[in-house]
Design a protein around this motif. Structure first.
Motif, PDB file in Angstrom:
ATOM      1  N   SER A   1      23.595  63.025  87.599  1.00 48.75           N
ATOM      2  CA  SER A   1      23.717  63.190  89.051  1.00 48.75           C
ATOM      3  C   SER A   1      24.830  62.349  89.652  1.00 48.75           C
ATOM      4  O   SER A   1      24.854  62.114  90.857  1.00 48.75           O
ATOM      5  CB  SER A   1      22.384  62.866  89.757  1.00 48.75           C
ATOM      6  N   ALA A   2      25.780  61.888  88.857  1.00 49.40           N
ATOM      7  CA  ALA A   2      26.906  61.106  89.376  1.00 49.40           C
ATOM      8  C   ALA A   2      27.828  62.018  90.187  1.00 49.40           C
ATOM      9  O   ALA A   2      28.201  63.103  89.733  1.00 49.40           O
ATOM     10  CB  ALA A   2      27.677  60.449  88.245  1.00 49.40           C
ATOM     11  N   LEU A   3      28.169  61.593  91.378  1.00 41.65           N
ATOM     12  CA  LEU A   3      29.008  62.395  92.257  1.00 41.65           C
ATOM     13  C   LEU A   3      30.430  62.485  91.705  1.00 41.65           C
ATOM     14  O   LEU A   3      31.055  61.482  91.384  1.00 41.65           O
ATOM     15  CB  LEU A   3      29.034  61.766  93.656  1.00 41.65           C
ATOM     16  N   GLN A   4      30.961  63.729  91.630  1.00 38.01           N
ATOM     17  CA  GLN A   4      32.299  63.956  91.104  1.00 38.01           C
ATOM     18  C   GLN A   4      33.281  64.392  92.193  1.00 38.01           C
ATOM     19  O   GLN A   4      34.391  63.888  92.266  1.00 38.01           O
ATOM     20  CB  GLN A   4      32.261  65.022  90.004  1.00 38.01           C
ATOM     21  N   LYS A   5      32.854  65.313  93.053  1.00 37.93           N
ATOM     22  CA  LYS A   5      33.732  65.819  94.103  1.00 37.93           C
ATOM     23  C   LYS A   5      32.909  66.189  95.326  1.00 37.93           C
ATOM     24  O   LYS A   5      31.737  66.556  95.230  1.00 37.93           O
ATOM     25  CB  LYS A   5      34.509  67.071  93.634  1.00 37.93           C
ATOM     26  N   THR A   6      33.547  66.098  96.492  1.00 35.89           N
ATOM     27  CA  THR A   6      32.953  66.570  97.735  1.00 35.89           C
ATOM     28  C   THR A   6      33.976  67.413  98.469  1.00 35.89           C
ATOM     29  O   THR A   6      35.178  67.333  98.213  1.00 35.89           O
ATOM     30  CB  THR A   6      32.512  65.405  98.634  1.00 35.89           C
ATOM     31  N   GLY A   7      33.503  68.227  99.399  1.00 35.98           N
ATOM     32  CA  GLY A   7      34.401  69.036 100.195  1.00 35.98           C
ATOM     33  C   GLY A   7      33.633  69.816 101.239  1.00 35.98           C
ATOM     34  O   GLY A   7      32.405  69.667 101.379  1.00 35.98           O
ATOM     35  N   ILE A   8      34.338  70.645 102.001  1.00 37.66           N
ATOM     36  CA  ILE A   8      33.723  71.516 102.989  1.00 37.66           C
ATOM     37  C   ILE A   8      34.373  72.881 102.904  1.00 37.66           C
ATOM     38  O   ILE A   8      35.529  73.017 102.474  1.00 37.66           O
ATOM     39  CB  ILE A   8      33.848  70.963 104.421  1.00 37.66           C
ATOM     40  N   SER A   9      33.648  73.892 103.307  1.00 39.39           N
ATOM     41  CA  SER A   9      34.216  75.235 103.335  1.00 39.39           C
ATOM     42  C   SER A   9      35.111  75.386 104.555  1.00 39.39           C
ATOM     43  O   SER A   9      34.907  74.745 105.589  1.00 39.39           O
ATOM     44  CB  SER A   9      33.099  76.282 103.364  1.00 39.39           C
ATOM     45  N   ASP A  10      36.132  76.271 104.448  1.00 42.27           N
ATOM     46  CA  ASP A  10      37.076  76.428 105.543  1.00 42.27           C
ATOM     47  C   ASP A  10      36.541  77.425 106.563  1.00 42.27           C
ATOM     48  O   ASP A  10      35.372  77.831 106.520  1.00 42.27           O
ATOM     49  CB  ASP A  10      38.446  76.832 105.026  1.00 42.27           C
TER      50      ASP A  10
ATOM     51  N   ASP B   1      36.972  80.456 106.884  1.00 43.26           N
ATOM     52  CA  ASP B   1      36.560  81.728 106.292  1.00 43.26           C
ATOM     53  C   ASP B   1      35.431  81.555 105.285  1.00 43.26           C
ATOM     54  O   ASP B   1      35.106  82.505 104.559  1.00 43.26           O
ATOM     55  CB  ASP B   1      37.761  82.391 105.612  1.00 43.26           C
ATOM     56  N   GLY B   2      34.847  80.353 105.227  1.00 43.27           N
ATOM     57  CA  GLY B   2      33.762  80.097 104.298  1.00 43.27           C
ATOM     58  C   GLY B   2      34.209  79.825 102.879  1.00 43.27           C
ATOM     59  O   GLY B   2      33.377  79.641 101.985  1.00 43.27           O
ATOM     60  N   GLN B   3      35.517  79.782 102.636  1.00 42.23           N
ATOM     61  CA  GLN B   3      36.031  79.601 101.290  1.00 42.23           C
ATOM     62  C   GLN B   3      36.118  78.115 100.931  1.00 42.23           C
ATOM     63  O   GLN B   3      36.248  77.262 101.794  1.00 42.23           O
ATOM     64  CB  GLN B   3      37.406  80.249 101.159  1.00 42.23           C
ATOM     65  N   PHE B   4      36.067  77.843  99.629  1.00 41.54           N
ATOM     66  CA  PHE B   4      36.209  76.470  99.166  1.00 41.54           C
ATOM     67  C   PHE B   4      36.859  76.459  97.796  1.00 41.54           C
ATOM     68  O   PHE B   4      36.826  77.449  97.051  1.00 41.54           O
ATOM     69  CB  PHE B   4      34.855  75.748  99.105  1.00 41.54           C
ATOM     70  N   GLU B   5      37.474  75.311  97.478  1.00 37.75           N
ATOM     71  CA  GLU B   5      38.093  75.091  96.176  1.00 37.75           C
ATOM     72  C   GLU B   5      38.026  73.596  95.875  1.00 37.75           C
ATOM     73  O   GLU B   5      38.584  72.788  96.613  1.00 37.75           O
ATOM     74  CB  GLU B   5      39.540  75.571  96.177  1.00 37.75           C
ATOM     75  N   LEU B   6      37.330  73.243  94.818  1.00 40.73           N
ATOM     76  CA  LEU B   6      37.151  71.848  94.413  1.00 40.73           C
ATOM     77  C   LEU B   6      37.954  71.624  93.144  1.00 40.73           C
ATOM     78  O   LEU B   6      37.605  72.125  92.072  1.00 40.73           O
ATOM     79  CB  LEU B   6      35.666  71.554  94.189  1.00 40.73           C
ATOM     80  N   LYS B   7      39.058  70.844  93.285  1.00 40.21           N
ATOM     81  CA  LYS B   7      40.017  70.683  92.193  1.00 40.21           C
ATOM     82  C   LYS B   7      39.795  69.384  91.429  1.00 40.21           C
ATOM     83  O   LYS B   7      38.974  68.551  91.805  1.00 40.21           O
ATOM     84  CB  LYS B   7      41.443  70.715  92.742  1.00 40.21           C
ATOM     85  N   ASN B   8      40.586  69.254  90.343  1.00 38.14           N
ATOM     86  CA  ASN B   8      40.676  68.014  89.559  1.00 38.14           C
ATOM     87  C   ASN B   8      39.323  67.578  88.998  1.00 38.14           C
ATOM     88  O   ASN B   8      38.979  66.402  88.993  1.00 38.14           O
ATOM     89  CB  ASN B   8      41.277  66.876  90.400  1.00 38.14           C
ATOM     90  N   LEU B   9      38.549  68.526  88.529  1.00 40.61           N
ATOM     91  CA  LEU B   9      37.283  68.219  87.870  1.00 40.61           C
ATOM     92  C   LEU B   9      37.525  67.915  86.396  1.00 40.61           C
ATOM     93  O   LEU B   9      38.546  68.300  85.825  1.00 40.61           O
ATOM     94  CB  LEU B   9      36.308  69.389  88.029  1.00 40.61           C
ATOM     95  N   LYS B  10      36.574  67.260  85.774  1.00 38.58           N
ATOM     96  CA  LYS B  10      36.698  66.850  84.385  1.00 38.58           C
ATOM     97  C   LYS B  10      35.806  67.718  83.502  1.00 38.58           C
ATOM     98  O   LYS B  10      34.926  68.418  83.968  1.00 38.58           O
ATOM     99  CB  LYS B  10      36.312  65.370  84.231  1.00 38.58           C
TER     100      LYS B  10
END
Length: 818
Positions: free
Chosen positions: A52-61, A63-72
């Motif tokens: 459960s270690a947090l890796q990335k956070t973000g919000i949808s734009d 248009d409801g779209q999202f993209e979470l980059k630079n994951l391992k």
């Protein structure tokens, strides 16, 4: 020594741990409601499926779209929340060399009956450090010991950042750093910037971005960039947070903040209010030894300076976003600061002859009262051209600074037998007025597959009016002092444009940019009835290229190499060009230098990243006409003024490590090994010196059951050199404990800064004509504080923009006497 032992012990423990496999890839998708309408502003979290270690956070734009980059590489869970809707948790998502870009089907959130925020209990831990391609990002709330402090305190323990006794901020040993607030400059000199940051509670901060080689979008000013981002609430509805603090050192202090946000379908209103009450002291002891031309002792001055400051600051930020359409948003932001300050400085100077026989005693008392005020307005427009990510932004800024300073110094000179030889008073009236106009237009959009193109233009105009009226009062008779009375007018216009392109391939990625800046400056020293006026004009144009290249050594991205280059400029602070003297005490003055030239810097960086644990960088910087403070000897008086040193080089190794060996322990470490070289004339002397310096900072976090957490921070920095100044080693240890309360909507944090009271700044001044000098500064640095935080609100799904204005470099160069 206690601090050093603790550092070594913790360092050995940290070096034994490892964490998870990383890879730079992404998860994308779209969020809809049960009526198939997009949900903007939905909160996104990617956490490890096992820990459960947090890796990335973000919000949808919008248009409801999202993209979470630079994951391992690894297995993850995607969690999506929006108040008014049930929480969504995905099945485990695997990212590996064969599945590097995950595109999810449309995710539908179902409405819930809950409307009131009951507090979110997040078990995932937010990392303190996040390494990106062109910056190191620090999450302020991740540290307990940041609670109840100021923005300047937060900076002082950021990796590679140091703050000198006069408030100068350096990054990895380089001074002349450009400090931005939400992408906007402060237009302040180093000392006034420090005062500004002391007026900003840490509770209002979200992130700190450290950029040794900023991209072309940023102004080329400064030897590096530190961007301080304040908290941005993004959810529709009404909500907020409050932070209340009380701290005690020798004197009390308090740093409090209130954040409010209300948004409906068309309008978003937000407010940030902060108060900083600061009572502190600085005790400075100075020894100056003068010699004759043959090297024999001539005289000696022992100075004891006791400075007590009282300041109460209120800062305010009010804003509104108006959503003209799903693609177009207009906004306005008002900012303001009011900081009255008083200071009392008592100075005793004992003068000895060459045989160390007391010659005279000079005593002085300075009482100063200052009122520092600033206000600004920002008008902005953001338009998304299409759904592919093309957008254009427009910013217009107006900022006004005003400072009223009044000081009275009472000076007495006694003979060795304690009889009064003479006395006089000096009265100073020091008004300052600065006006800034700035505007910029930026475009950003995708190009082909994995490419992005950015371009923009900016123009700024700064007008300063800095006056100093001095009077001498002897036997109750007041007369003007024309040796120090002056008025300096300065205006500067900078016009700039930039292009930037980046593209990602399977293993390679690169980014290249070019910025053009033209500077037109005019200075006019009006003089007085005894001093003639003078003026100057500067007009120069410069190009500033930047380039970044990275390569993944393996398909999983466990090992990555990077190479970058950038050229930058460090312009003089506006008042540093004013040639007149400013009285500090009977044996110390400061002055400007109308012959100051801009400093140009070339920065080279080679980096290696091993998973998420280690980020290593080899750096090399070479500066021409480095701007630094110098000390000029005139008899037994020292005159401090900024000047250019012909050449400055910095090279060495930087290491950042973020380790998470268990669920209850996290360690962040920063190490630096740097060599500083200076070569060129200083006043009538010549400097050709090199000095090696190293430092370490360790942040240790411990998480326990039932909402308890603890933290220990320790740092050590060896002796350093900046031009004529050699600083002795320093060390410091902070600690804190936290308990979540009120169903996790609130928290209590108890922290202690500088536990061993070891943050004593000492050093010496070299390369003087016929003198040597040492100094020792002791401040009110050991502080115990208690901070209460509480979140409240009633939310609906929505979003709030994270906005930067057009002002990106001018503010930091304003210099006042407040």
């Amino acid at each position: 020594m206690k601090a050093l032992y603790l550092l070594i012990t913790i360092s050995l423990f940290c070096n034994k741990v490892l964490a998870q496999d990383p890879i730079d890839n992404k998860i994308s998708g779209i969020v809809h409601d049960d009526k198939n309408s997009p949900i903007p502003g939905a909160s996104l979290m990617v956490i490890g499926a096992k820990d459960s270690a947090l890796q990335k956070t973000g919000i949808s734009d919008a248009d409801g779209q999202f993209e979470l980059k630079n994951l391992k590489a690894g297995q993850y869970l995607l969690i999506i929340t929006a108040v008014g809707y049930n929480k969504f948790t995905s099945d485990p998502i695997s990212i590996d060399s064969l599945h590097s870009s995950i595109s999810l089907q449309t995710i539908q959130l179902l409405q819930s009956d809950a409307k009131v925020l009951k507090g979110v209990s997040v078990t995932a831990r937010k990392p303190y450090m996040e390494q990106q391609i062109d910056r190191l990002v620090l999450n302020v709330d991740a540290l307990i010991t940041n609670a109840g402090t100021t923005a300047l305190d937060v900076l002082s323990k950021s990796p590679g950042v140091s703050v000198s006794s006069d408030g100068s901020i350096s990054l990895n040993g380089k001074s002349g750093i450009l400090v931005l607030l939400d992408g906007r400059p402060t237009y302040l000199s180093s000392q006034d910037l420090a005062n500004y940051l002391k007026a900003m509670p840490s509770a209002s901060l979200d992130k700190i971005e450290l950029m040794t080689n900023p991209p072309a979008k940023y102004d080329a000013a400064g030897t590096g960039v530190i961007n301080i981002r304040t908290k941005k609430n993004r959810i529709k509805g009404f909500f907020g947070s409050i932070s209340a603090n009380y701290s005690q050192a020798n004197y009390w202090r308090s740093n409090d903040a209130l954040d409010l946000n209300y948004r409906n379908n068309k309008v978003n209103l937000f407010a940030n209010i902060g108060y900083a009450g600061d009572r502190n002291f600085v005790n400075t002891d100075v020894a100056r030894y003068y010699v004759n031309s043959d090297g024999t002792p001539s005289s000696e001055i022992q100075m004891a300076v006791r400075n007590k400051n009282v300041a109460d600051a209120v800062n305010l930020k009010l804003g509104m976003d108006y959503f003209l359409s799903p693609k177009t948003t207009m906004g306005v932001i008002f900012t303001g600061l009011y900081r009255p300050k008083s200071e009392e400085v008592n100075t005793t100077s004992r003068v000895y002859d060459g045989n160390h026989t007391l010659d005279s005693i000079a005593q002085g008392t300075l009482n100063g009262k200052y009122k520092w005020k600033n206000g600004g307005v920002n008008l902005n427009l953001q338009h998304r051209i299409d759904s592919t990510g093309k957008e254009i932004t427009v910013d217009l800024d107006y900022i006004r600074y005003n400072s009223d300073g009044n000081l009275v110094t009472n000076n007495y000179v006694y003979a060795a037998d304690q009889t009064l030889a003479r006395n006089y008073d000096r009265i100073g009236v020091l008004p300052v007025d600065i006006t800034v106009y700035s505007g910029k237009v930026d475009y950003s959009g995708p190009v082909g597959t994995g490419g992005r193109f950015d371009a923009g233009v900016k123009s700024s105009y700064v007008k300063t009016d800095n006056a100093a009226e001095y009077y001498n009062r002897v036997n109750n008779v007041t007369t003007p002092d024309y040796d120090y009375t002056n008025r300096f007018l300065y205006d500067e216009n900078i016009n700039a444009g930039y292009l930037n392109f980046n593209k990602e391939f399977k293993r390679w990625s690169f980014q290249a940019g070019l910025r053009l800046e033209n500077t037109i400056a005019n200075g006019h020293q009006l003089g007085n009835v005894e001093k003639s006026d003078s003026s100057f004009r500067r007009d120069y144009t410069s190009l500033f290229p930047t380039a970044y290249l990275s390569y993944k050594l393996d398909s999983a991205g466990n090992h990555t190499l990077g190479l970058s280059y950038g050229r930058r400029i460090n312009r003089p602070a506006y008042q540093d060009l004013n040639p007149f003297l400013y009285f500090m005490d009977q044996y110390s003055y400061s002055a400007g230098n109308p012959y100051l030239k801009p400093q140009y810097l070339n920065h080279y960086e080679f980096s290696y990243h091993f998973r998420q644990y280690i980020n290593a960088m080899l750096v090399y910087d070479k500066s021409k006409d480095m701007i630094t403070q110098t000390i000029e000897q005139s008899g037994n008086v020292f005159i401090a003024r900024n000047a250019n040193i012909g050449e400055n080089t910095v090279y060495g190794l930087l290491l950042n490590s973020s380790l998470n060996p268990t669920k209850w322990y996290m360690c962040n470490a920063h190490l630096e090994f740097l060599n500083f070289g200076y070569k060129g004339p200083i006043n009538s002397e010549y400097i050709d010196e090199n000095r090696f310096s190293w430092g370490i900072g360790l942040m240790n976090q411990f998480r326990f059951n039932k909402g308890w957490a603890a933290e220990v921070y320790a740092m050590y920095r060896s002796s350093t050199r900046v031009g004529q100044f050699i600083r002795d080693p320093v060390n410091r240890v902070d600690a804190g404990v936290m308990k979540n309360i009120l169903k996790d909507k609130g928290s209590l944090k108890l922290s202690v800064q500088d536990i061993f009271y070891s943050m004593i700044i000492k050093g010496k001044i070299t390369n003087l004509q016929q003198a040597t000098a040492t100094d020792r500064n002791l401040s009110d640095s050991r502080v115990i504080g208690l901070t209460f935080n509480y979140r409240f609100g009633k939310e609906i799904s929505g979003s709030k923009r994270n906005h930067n204005s057009s002002a990106e470099s001018e503010q930091q160069r304003v210099k006042t006497n407040n």
